[in-house]
Design a protein around this motif. Structure first.
Motif, PDB file in Angstrom:
ATOM      1  N   SER A 145       0.835  -1.201   0.000  1.00 43.92           N
ATOM      2  CA  SER A 145       0.000   0.000   0.000  1.00 43.92           C
ATOM      3  C   SER A 145       0.865   1.245   0.000  1.00 43.92           C
ATOM      4  N   ARG A 146       0.275   2.343  -0.427  1.00 41.46           N
ATOM      5  CA  ARG A 146       0.996   3.618  -0.429  1.00 41.46           C
ATOM      6  C   ARG A 146       0.166   4.647   0.308  1.00 41.46           C
ATOM      7  N   GLY A 147       0.837   5.653   0.822  1.00 44.71           N
ATOM      8  CA  GLY A 147       0.128   6.709   1.514  1.00 44.71           C
ATOM      9  C   GLY A 147      -0.194   6.316   2.938  1.00 44.71           C
ATOM     10  N   SER A 148      -1.329   6.768   3.433  1.00 45.95           N
ATOM     11  CA  SER A 148      -1.667   6.561   4.831  1.00 45.95           C
ATOM     12  C   SER A 148      -1.864   5.096   5.183  1.00 45.95           C
ATOM     13  N   SER A 149      -2.119   4.246   4.186  1.00 43.75           N
ATOM     14  CA  SER A 149      -2.302   2.814   4.443  1.00 43.75           C
ATOM     15  C   SER A 149      -0.977   2.068   4.465  1.00 43.75           C
ATOM     16  N   ASN A 150       0.088   2.759   4.131  1.00 42.13           N
ATOM     17  CA  ASN A 150       1.373   2.087   3.994  1.00 42.13           C
ATOM     18  C   ASN A 150       2.052   1.876   5.332  1.00 42.13           C
ATOM     19  N   THR A 151       2.239   0.626   5.697  1.00 38.36           N
ATOM     20  CA  THR A 151       3.028   0.309   6.880  1.00 38.36           C
ATOM     21  C   THR A 151       4.324  -0.370   6.472  1.00 38.36           C
ATOM     22  N   GLY A 152       4.590  -0.423   5.181  1.00 37.24           N
ATOM     23  CA  GLY A 152       5.776  -1.089   4.690  1.00 37.24           C
ATOM     24  C   GLY A 152       5.565  -2.564   4.437  1.00 37.24           C
ATOM     25  N   LYS A 153       4.431  -3.101   4.860  1.00 39.96           N
ATOM     26  CA  LYS A 153       4.153  -4.530   4.733  1.00 39.96           C
ATOM     27  C   LYS A 153       4.036  -4.931   3.264  1.00 39.96           C
ATOM     28  N   LEU A 154       4.738  -5.998   2.897  1.00 37.78           N
ATOM     29  CA  LEU A 154       4.649  -6.560   1.559  1.00 37.78           C
ATOM     30  C   LEU A 154       3.721  -7.772   1.567  1.00 37.78           C
ATOM     31  N   LEU A 178      12.293 -15.481   7.352  1.00 38.17           N
ATOM     32  CA  LEU A 178      13.056 -14.377   6.793  1.00 38.17           C
ATOM     33  C   LEU A 178      12.908 -13.141   7.662  1.00 38.17           C
ATOM     34  N   CYS A 179      13.995 -12.448   7.841  1.00 40.86           N
ATOM     35  CA  CYS A 179      13.989 -11.171   8.533  1.00 40.86           C
ATOM     36  C   CYS A 179      14.308 -10.084   7.504  1.00 40.86           C
ATOM     37  N   ALA A 180      13.662  -8.945   7.630  1.00 35.76           N
ATOM     38  CA  ALA A 180      13.926  -7.826   6.739  1.00 35.76           C
ATOM     39  C   ALA A 180      13.928  -6.544   7.558  1.00 35.76           C
ATOM     40  N   SER A 181      14.608  -5.529   7.050  1.00 39.64           N
ATOM     41  CA  SER A 181      14.610  -4.246   7.749  1.00 39.64           C
ATOM     42  C   SER A 181      14.556  -3.107   6.747  1.00 39.64           C
ATOM     43  N   SER A 182      14.115  -1.946   7.225  1.00 37.40           N
ATOM     44  CA  SER A 182      14.090  -0.751   6.400  1.00 37.40           C
ATOM     45  C   SER A 182      14.430   0.447   7.260  1.00 37.40           C
ATOM     46  N   PHE A 183      14.948   1.486   6.625  1.00 44.02           N
ATOM     47  CA  PHE A 183      15.470   2.641   7.347  1.00 44.02           C
ATOM     48  C   PHE A 183      14.366   3.471   7.966  1.00 44.02           C
ATOM     49  N   TYR A 184      13.341   3.745   7.194  1.00 40.68           N
ATOM     50  CA  TYR A 184      12.334   4.702   7.636  1.00 40.68           C
ATOM     51  C   TYR A 184      11.323   4.102   8.602  1.00 40.68           C
ATOM     52  N   ALA A 185      10.784   4.950   9.419  1.00 36.30           N
ATOM     53  CA  ALA A 185       9.703   4.545  10.322  1.00 36.30           C
ATOM     54  C   ALA A 185       8.463   5.391  10.061  1.00 36.30           C
ATOM     55  N   PHE A 186       8.473   6.112   8.939  1.00 38.28           N
ATOM     56  CA  PHE A 186       7.344   6.992   8.673  1.00 38.28           C
ATOM     57  C   PHE A 186       6.517   6.444   7.525  1.00 38.28           C
ATOM     58  N   TRP A 187       5.233   6.347   7.760  1.00 32.03           N
ATOM     59  CA  TRP A 187       4.382   5.796   6.720  1.00 32.03           C
ATOM     60  C   TRP A 187       4.302   6.777   5.562  1.00 32.03           C
ATOM     61  N   GLY A 188       4.140   6.249   4.410  1.00 34.04           N
ATOM     62  CA  GLY A 188       4.056   7.078   3.216  1.00 34.04           C
ATOM     63  C   GLY A 188       5.391   7.274   2.555  1.00 34.04           C
ATOM     64  N   VAL A 189       6.465   6.935   3.239  1.00 37.29           N
ATOM     65  CA  VAL A 189       7.783   7.051   2.629  1.00 37.29           C
ATOM     66  C   VAL A 189       8.105   5.731   1.939  1.00 37.29           C
ATOM     67  N   ASP A 190       8.596   5.811   0.751  1.00 34.57           N
ATOM     68  CA  ASP A 190       8.877   4.607  -0.018  1.00 34.57           C
ATOM     69  C   ASP A 190      10.242   4.064   0.354  1.00 34.57           C
ATOM     70  N   GLU A 191      10.269   3.357   1.466  1.00 36.91           N
ATOM     71  CA  GLU A 191      11.535   2.811   1.904  1.00 36.91           C
ATOM     72  C   GLU A 191      11.797   1.473   1.226  1.00 36.91           C
ATOM     73  N   LYS A 192      13.055   1.149   1.085  1.00 32.53           N
ATOM     74  CA  LYS A 192      13.444  -0.128   0.499  1.00 32.53           C
ATOM     75  C   LYS A 192      13.642  -1.146   1.607  1.00 32.53           C
ATOM     76  N   LEU A 193      13.168  -2.353   1.374  1.00 34.00           N
ATOM     77  CA  LEU A 193      13.363  -3.427   2.339  1.00 34.00           C
ATOM     78  C   LEU A 193      14.617  -4.207   1.999  1.00 34.00           C
ATOM     79  N   PHE A 194      15.378  -4.543   3.017  1.00 38.84           N
ATOM     80  CA  PHE A 194      16.564  -5.372   2.869  1.00 38.84           C
ATOM     81  C   PHE A 194      16.301  -6.684   3.607  1.00 38.84           C
ATOM     82  N   PHE A 195      16.518  -7.790   2.909  1.00 45.24           N
ATOM     83  CA  PHE A 195      16.230  -9.096   3.477  1.00 45.24           C
ATOM     84  C   PHE A 195      17.510  -9.822   3.883  1.00 45.24           C
ATOM     85  N   GLY A 196      17.389 -10.629   4.936  1.00 47.43           N
ATOM     86  CA  GLY A 196      18.439 -11.562   5.293  1.00 47.43           C
ATOM     87  C   GLY A 196      18.277 -12.852   4.508  1.00 47.43           C
ATOM     88  N   SER A 197      19.165 -13.807   4.752  1.00 49.48           N
ATOM     89  CA  SER A 197      19.138 -15.075   4.020  1.00 49.48           C
ATOM     90  C   SER A 197      18.246 -16.116   4.674  1.00 49.48           C
TER      91      SER A 197
END
Lengths: 117, 117
Positions: free
Chosen positions: A96-105, B91-110
């Motif tokens: 999701s993008r915007g206010s619904s976005n929690t980063g969840k894939l 699988l564990c993944a992390s991303s830099f941002y904690a703010f919704w609406g920001v298009d952060e990239k997810l990084f996955f472990g193995s």
């Protein structure tokens, strides 16, 4: 709730040829992201390409391109000039993008791509 | 830049035993995810942390699974007692941002491959 469906469990392609992997999704949202991830035997998810739903132009990354049909809720991945290193499991994913976005894939079931020399 | 570290890489246990997995995200990443990937399926989100708080644990089987992220850095996922259907890659993944609406990239472990016998 959003769902992602990949109807091709396995695909194969001859080296240097082109292959298309299919993905459909279901959502009531108008703003979202779509992704294709590659998972080799090492299990680490690698981002191949991403598409913002508000963009009409299809994303491209070198030999990888997508065909995004928003009205049909279809998001296919085309791999040109296939290489042996492209062999892997490929996952289509939604976020999701915007206010619904929690980063969840939200992932599809995956397509195993075999590349024949 | 170091990636997302996970251990162990493989674990074999008998049903009803306990097991724990460890994840160290990329330094400075605020958001951490645990996904469960059953063979032949796409990854499914179990729990999401923002710093040391839980954002989403709606699909975590809380009667047997628990997770924590002390001090907002590394995280452990525990299963007690394990069932046969818990066999999967975690699988564990992390991303830099904690703010919704920001298009952060997810990084996955193995991932950690768990086999429950």
């Amino acid at each position: 709730a959003q769902t992602v469906t990949q109807s091709q469990p396995e695909m194969s392609v001859q080296e240097a040829e082109t292959v298309t992997l299919s993905c459909t999704y279901d959502t009531s949202e108008s703003d979202y992201y779509l992704f294709w991830y590659k998972q080799p035997p090492s299990r680490q998810m690698i981002l191949v390409i991403r598409q913002e739903a508000y963009k009409q132009q299809n994303a491209t990354e070198n030999r990888f391109s997508v065909n995004f049909q928003k009205a049909a809720k279809s998001f296919s991945l085309k791999i040109s000039d296939s290489q042996l290193g492209d062999a892997a499991m490929y996952f289509c994913a939604y976020r999701s993008r915007g206010s619904s976005n929690t980063g969840k894939l939200i992932f599809g079931q995956g397509t195993t791509l075999q590349v024949k020399p | 830049e170091a990636g997302v570290a996970q251990s162990p890489r493989y674990k074999i246990i008998e049903k009803r035993q306990s097991v724990a997995f460890w994840c160290n995200p990329i330094s400075g990443h605020a958001t951490l995810y645990w996904y469960q990937q059953i063979l032949g399926q796409g990854p499914k989100l179990l729990i999401q942390f923002q710093n040391n708080g839980v954002v989403d644990d709606s699909q975590l089987p809380k009667d047997r699974f628990s997770a924590e992220r002390l001090k907002g850095v590394d995280s452990t996922l525990k299963i007690q007692p394990a069932k046969l259907e818990d066999s999967a890659v975690y699988l564990c993944a992390s991303s830099f941002y904690a703010f919704w609406g920001v298009d952060e990239k997810l990084f996955f472990g193995s991932g950690t491959q768990l086999s429950v016998l």
